[in-house]
Each structure stands twice: as C-alpha cells, then as structure tokens.
Design an enzyme around this catalytic site. Structure first.
Site, PDB file in Angstrom:
ATOM      1  N   ASP A   1      43.336  27.635 -85.298  1.00 11.70           N
ATOM      2  CA  ASP A   1      42.217  28.138 -86.101  1.00 11.70           C
ATOM      3  C   ASP A   1      41.003  28.288 -85.184  1.00 11.70           C
ATOM      4  O   ASP A   1      40.956  27.692 -84.104  1.00 11.70           O
ATOM      5  CB  ASP A   1      41.901  27.166 -87.253  1.00 11.70           C
ATOM      6  CG  ASP A   1      41.206  27.883 -88.413  1.00 11.70           C
ATOM      7  OD1 ASP A   1      40.841  29.071 -88.251  1.00 11.70           O
ATOM      8  OD2 ASP A   1      41.019  27.259 -89.461  1.00 11.70           O
ATOM      9  N   ASP A   2      40.010  29.080 -85.627  1.00  5.93           N
ATOM     10  CA  ASP A   2      38.833  29.288 -84.782  1.00  5.93           C
ATOM     11  C   ASP A   2      38.020  28.020 -84.593  1.00  5.93           C
ATOM     12  O   ASP A   2      37.364  27.823 -83.585  1.00  5.93           O
ATOM     13  CB  ASP A   2      37.951  30.398 -85.374  1.00  5.93           C
ATOM     14  CG  ASP A   2      37.676  30.152 -86.843  1.00  5.93           C
ATOM     15  OD1 ASP A   2      36.951  29.202 -87.156  1.00  5.93           O
ATOM     16  OD2 ASP A   2      38.206  30.901 -87.679  1.00  5.93           O
TER      17      ASP A   2
ATOM     18  N   ASN B   1      18.258  37.335 -91.237  1.00  7.62           N
ATOM     19  CA  ASN B   1      19.456  36.520 -91.055  1.00  7.62           C
ATOM     20  C   ASN B   1      19.020  35.309 -90.257  1.00  7.62           C
ATOM     21  O   ASN B   1      18.510  35.456 -89.152  1.00  7.62           O
ATOM     22  CB  ASN B   1      20.505  37.332 -90.271  1.00  7.62           C
ATOM     23  CG  ASN B   1      21.611  36.460 -89.710  1.00  7.62           C
ATOM     24  OD1 ASN B   1      21.963  35.437 -90.293  1.00  7.62           O
ATOM     25  ND2 ASN B   1      22.162  36.860 -88.571  1.00  7.62           N
TER      26      ASN B   1
ATOM     27  N   TYR C   1      33.681  32.381 -84.171  1.00  4.24           N
ATOM     28  CA  TYR C   1      34.114  32.398 -85.556  1.00  4.24           C
ATOM     29  C   TYR C   1      33.668  33.617 -86.361  1.00  4.24           C
ATOM     30  O   TYR C   1      34.486  34.346 -86.920  1.00  4.24           O
ATOM     31  CB  TYR C   1      33.643  31.087 -86.224  1.00  4.24           C
ATOM     32  CG  TYR C   1      33.771  31.035 -87.728  1.00  4.24           C
ATOM     33  CD1 TYR C   1      34.873  31.570 -88.379  1.00  4.24           C
ATOM     34  CD2 TYR C   1      32.795  30.437 -88.509  1.00  4.24           C
ATOM     35  CE1 TYR C   1      34.996  31.518 -89.770  1.00  4.24           C
ATOM     36  CE2 TYR C   1      32.907  30.376 -89.895  1.00  4.24           C
ATOM     37  CZ  TYR C   1      34.011  30.923 -90.510  1.00  4.24           C
ATOM     38  OH  TYR C   1      34.132  30.882 -91.869  1.00  4.24           O
TER      39      TYR C   1
ATOM     40  N   GLY D   1      28.719  37.520 -95.155  1.00  2.00           N
ATOM     41  CA  GLY D   1      28.153  36.931 -96.374  1.00  2.00           C
ATOM     42  C   GLY D   1      28.635  37.671 -97.592  1.00  2.00           C
ATOM     43  O   GLY D   1      28.607  38.907 -97.613  1.00  2.00           O
TER      44      GLY D   1
END
Ligand code: SF4
Length: 485
Positions: free
Chosen positions: A367-368, A104, A258, A32
């Site tokens: 890409d992830d 979170n 990711y 973040g």
C-alpha cells in the site's frame, strides 16, 4: 487535502469556459469528494457549490452560464471545519470590491488570526480557515482605500497573507474587474501549477493543484510555483509575478507518495519524462532490496488498489517474482456519504480477493502508506480468510508517527497505528507476519535532496509550530471526531 483549479480566457478562445472549469475540477476529484464549487467573474459573481462530487453537483449544469473570462473551482476533503454547505468553497466577499477565493491547505495560527479579524470589526461566518485568508486579504486591500487598484496592490496583499498566515496553502483569487491571482505559502508546501493553452485567438492560462489536469484538458504545464511565489494574470492577459515572502522550499512529499495521480509530475521534477509513477517504482525497488536483505521469500506481490500499484511493480522487478492483481476494488460503491463512519465501512467493503491467487502463497501486499491501520488490518483479515500462507505488508511511505498540520487528514497522533508501537507491534496489531517500510533516508535518495516536508515521518516541521498550535489543531480534530463530521 483539497484541489483548486482556475482559468483565465481573455480572448474567449473556449466556447464554454464554465464547462472547461468543471472538467478541470473533475480531474482533481481524487483530492476531495466531500464538496465542490465554482465561481465565475460575473457582477454579481455566479457561484454554484454543494456537498458531494463534481459529477453530482454539476450534472444538470447547462454550459455558457457565464460569458465572463475568469473562473475558479474547488473540491473539498474536510480537514478543518465541518463538512457543511456554509464551509464549502469558493467564498466571496464584496469588500473593497468583488473578491472570490478558494484554497488548498491548512492554516495553523487560526486562533490568533480570528482574534485579529474580530478586532478589525469584521464578522466571521464559517469555521473554514479560507475565510481567515479572504478577510485578511480584503483588510489589506481596504487599508489602501483606492478608487482604482493596480497589480502591485494585489501582490502586496498576497505578501501580507504569506507573512501573517502560518501553515500551508495554495490560493486562487478572482479580483473582479482586474484578473486572476494565484499564490502559495512561503514554504510552497501545497502545490500549485501554472499551465497554458495556445489557440488561434490567444493564450488561455490556468492554475491547478496537479499537472494531470493540464494533460487531460490539453494544456501545457508551464511550471510549479516556487515557495512564496505570487502570479497575477490581468485583463490584458499580461502576467505579473513576485517572489513574495520566501522561506525554504518544502513541498509535501506525501503528495507524491499517496495523493497525486501517478501520471502527475513529482514535487521536484526537472525532467519531461519524470512522473510520480516512476518515483513510486524506484521506491518499490529499494523496498525489494530490503526484502532480499531480510532473507524473506515471497511467491508473489499484490497491491492495495490503486496507489500501491507502482510500488508493487518495483518490488516485483527487483525480486523477480510475479505481480498479480490479487485484490480488486468495487468502484460502483463510490458514492457520496457525508457521515465519515459510514464512509469508512463502505471503503472496507470495496475490496474483493481473487482467491486462487492467494491460497497457500507467501504474499507481499503493498500500500502507499499505513496511517490508522484500518484498511491494512482489514486486508490482512481478507487474505487470511483465503488461506494465504504468509503475509508481508509493505508500505510505500516511512512510518508515520507525527501529525500533519498542513491539510492532510492525520492531525491526531493518537489515531495513528504507529503511535507508541514498535514495528513488530504494528505487525501484530494488523495481523501480518512482518511489515516493511522505507526509511526517510531512502526517500532522500529517490528525491536527491532534503528539500521536502517530511514532518509526519520526522517530526521536523518546516513552519513555526508551538505546543499551543499543535494542541489547537488536535482539539479541532477531536471535536470533529466527537461530532462525526
Ligand atoms: Fe505532507 Fe507529511 Fe508534511 Fe503533512 S507533514 S505536509 S503529509 S509531508
């Protein structure tokens, strides 16, 4: 997605605990970049928070701002509530005594909880769902109206949260004068790890959203908190734990695919040598086998920096074709911008193509994941402009067709590239020859069980989700898109 870090140093082993806390927070910056803050257990609390990145907020920070032994910190990626200073964590409350909290995750039954808190004649001052958890925690403690509280009261208040607050969350709480409390939601969807560091003076305990923080600060990872687990570290450095309000353990698989750093431990790690990098490489090998079965011929494989790298390694090994760094990322453009549209434009400008590697080649670009398709489309365009012969887009994650209601910024079905599209239509939209995805079954092979949340792929949510909850979350997201926040 956000990150939390907390530390309890009862023996003053660290010369500057606030610096250690800020360093811990900086290791979670990947989770973040909208805002960050810390709070130390002083009376009154020492709190510093702002919009922006950790290095920007704390660059003038003198160490030893506090000699208190406990601190917590937070880095924010906005998924619920606007990105304003008011919504920046940690939050504090002086009722029934000093409580500081950071979390979170995402609360899904926020409307119901807001009403409950208002009925208890309390004011809600932010649009951040952490305030709902903090107020309810305080209400639960206040009902006891004691002069002195014991750890049992804190464990029970956390259990009260787990049984009333739906969604996904890992929470850190300073209970001033008593200690540090960490707990997860009853399914353990969001991660929270306990770590420790031995010193001559004694043991320092820490909590973090990722194990990579511990490695960087010289802590040993004790373990990930199990679903619903509550851990309290008191003034004498004694640990009290309770299993809490426990349901099926369903950690978020997208953390591994990711978000988390590649050297962090995977969600179900049992082996010391295990890492997220290893899991991504294994998924890459499965993808390589799929490419073989489809009869596709690739000259080389490249990755979308940075989280596509280990998938690309696996594909390269399986297909015996070279991996090359055909795309680079200009990190000097990593700057704090609160306007999400401007930020998206800057992200796209970050990529550079190494032309001689691409010209006249059949490229597999990895890409992830593919969520909105914006980056994938842009990269396909860049590769075409460098005369790539064929482009195959390869995703490390299965097709994402369902919103995440647990704190990952994909809460609107309609904004996903796969919404109402078949695979060939997605490829056409992005502008590539073919797209290759792993299936959920492939992930289950790599993770050897079905014990993870895969709702964004399968639509099977591990918590109670009514149509009205999905609608509330979508409306909240639509509001933020409209207001560009
Ligand atoms: Fe993670 Fe997807 Fe579950 Fe959200 S829905 S918690 S992103 S696995």
């Amino acid at each position: 997605m956000c990150g939390v870090f907390g530390i309890s140093d009862r023996n003053n082993s660290v010369s500057s605990l606030d610096s250690e806390l800020i360093s811990g927070l900086a290791t979670l910056q990947n989770r973040g970049q909208d805002a960050a803050g810390i709070v130390m257990s002083n009376n009154p609390f020492f709190i510093k928070k702002n919009l922006g990145m950790v290095s920007q907020i704390f660059h003038h920070q003198k160490s030893n701002i506090s000699t208190e032994p406990v601190g917590i910190g937070h880095v924010r990626y906005t998924t619920q509530g606007e990105n304003t200073l008011k919504n920046t964590q940690p939050f504090i409350l002086e009722e029934p005594f000093g409580i500081a909290m950071a979390h979170n995750g995402n609360v899904t039954n926020f409307k119901h909880l807001r009403n409950k808190i208002i009925q208890a004649k309390r004011k809600i001052q932010t649009t951040n769902d952490l305030e709902l958890i903090l107020q309810l925690f305080s209400i639960s403690l206040s009902e006891n109206s004691r002069k002195e509280y014991t750890y049992r009261d804190f464990l029970s208040a956390a259990e009260f949260i787990q049984s009333n607050v739906f969604g996904a969350y890992s929470v850190l709480t300073i209970l001033r004068g008593y200690g540090l409390l960490g707990f997860t939601d009853s399914n353990g969807i969001r991660p929270l790890f306990l770590g420790k560091k031995e010193s001559i003076k004694g043991v320092i305990f820490a909590f973090s959203s990722e194990t990579s923080s511990f490695e960087q600060l010289g802590f040993e990872t004790v373990r990930r908190l199990i679903a619903g687990e509550i851990i309290f570290i008191d003034n004498n450095n004694q640990i009290q734990t309770r299993n809490g309000f426990l349901k099926n353990y369903k950690p978020c698989i997208f953390e591994d695919l990711y978000f988390s750093k590649s050297h962090s431990k995977p969600i179900n790690s049992v082996n010391h040598n295990d890492s997220i990098a290893l899991r991504r490489e294994t998924i890459g090998k499965i993808l390589g086998k799929k490419i073989k079965m489809l009869g596709l011929k690739l000259d080389l494989v490249i990755d979308v920096p940075d989280s596509g790298y280990f998938y690309a390694q696996g594909i390269s090994e399986e297909l015996c074709i070279p991996y090359k760094k055909g795309l680079t990322k200009n990190d000097s453009m990593r700057t704090f911008i609160s306007d999400k549209n401007t930020r998206k434009k800057i992200v796209l400008k970050k990529f550079n193509v190494i032309s001689h590697l691409i010209k006249n080649k059949r490229i597999g670009v990895v890409d992830d994941s593919i969520v909105r398709g914006t980056i994938s489309k842009h990269i396909a365009m860049l590769l075409k402009s460098e005369d790539a012969k064929e482009i195959y887009f390869i995703s490390g994650s299965p097709i994402i067709r369902n919103p995440c209601i647990y704190g990952v910024d994909m809460s609107l079905k309609e904004e996903m590239v796969a919404y109402n599209k078949k695979i060939d239509e997605i490829a056409l939209y992005i502008g590539v020859d073919k797209i290759i995805y792993p299936t959920l079954g492939d992930l289950k092979k790599v993770y050897e069980n079905n014990r993870f949340c895969h709702a964004c792929f399968s639509g099977e949510y591990p918590t109670k989700v009514s149509k009205s909850i999905l609608l509330d979350i979508a409306q909240e997201k639509l509001f933020r898109i409209k207001e560009n926040i």
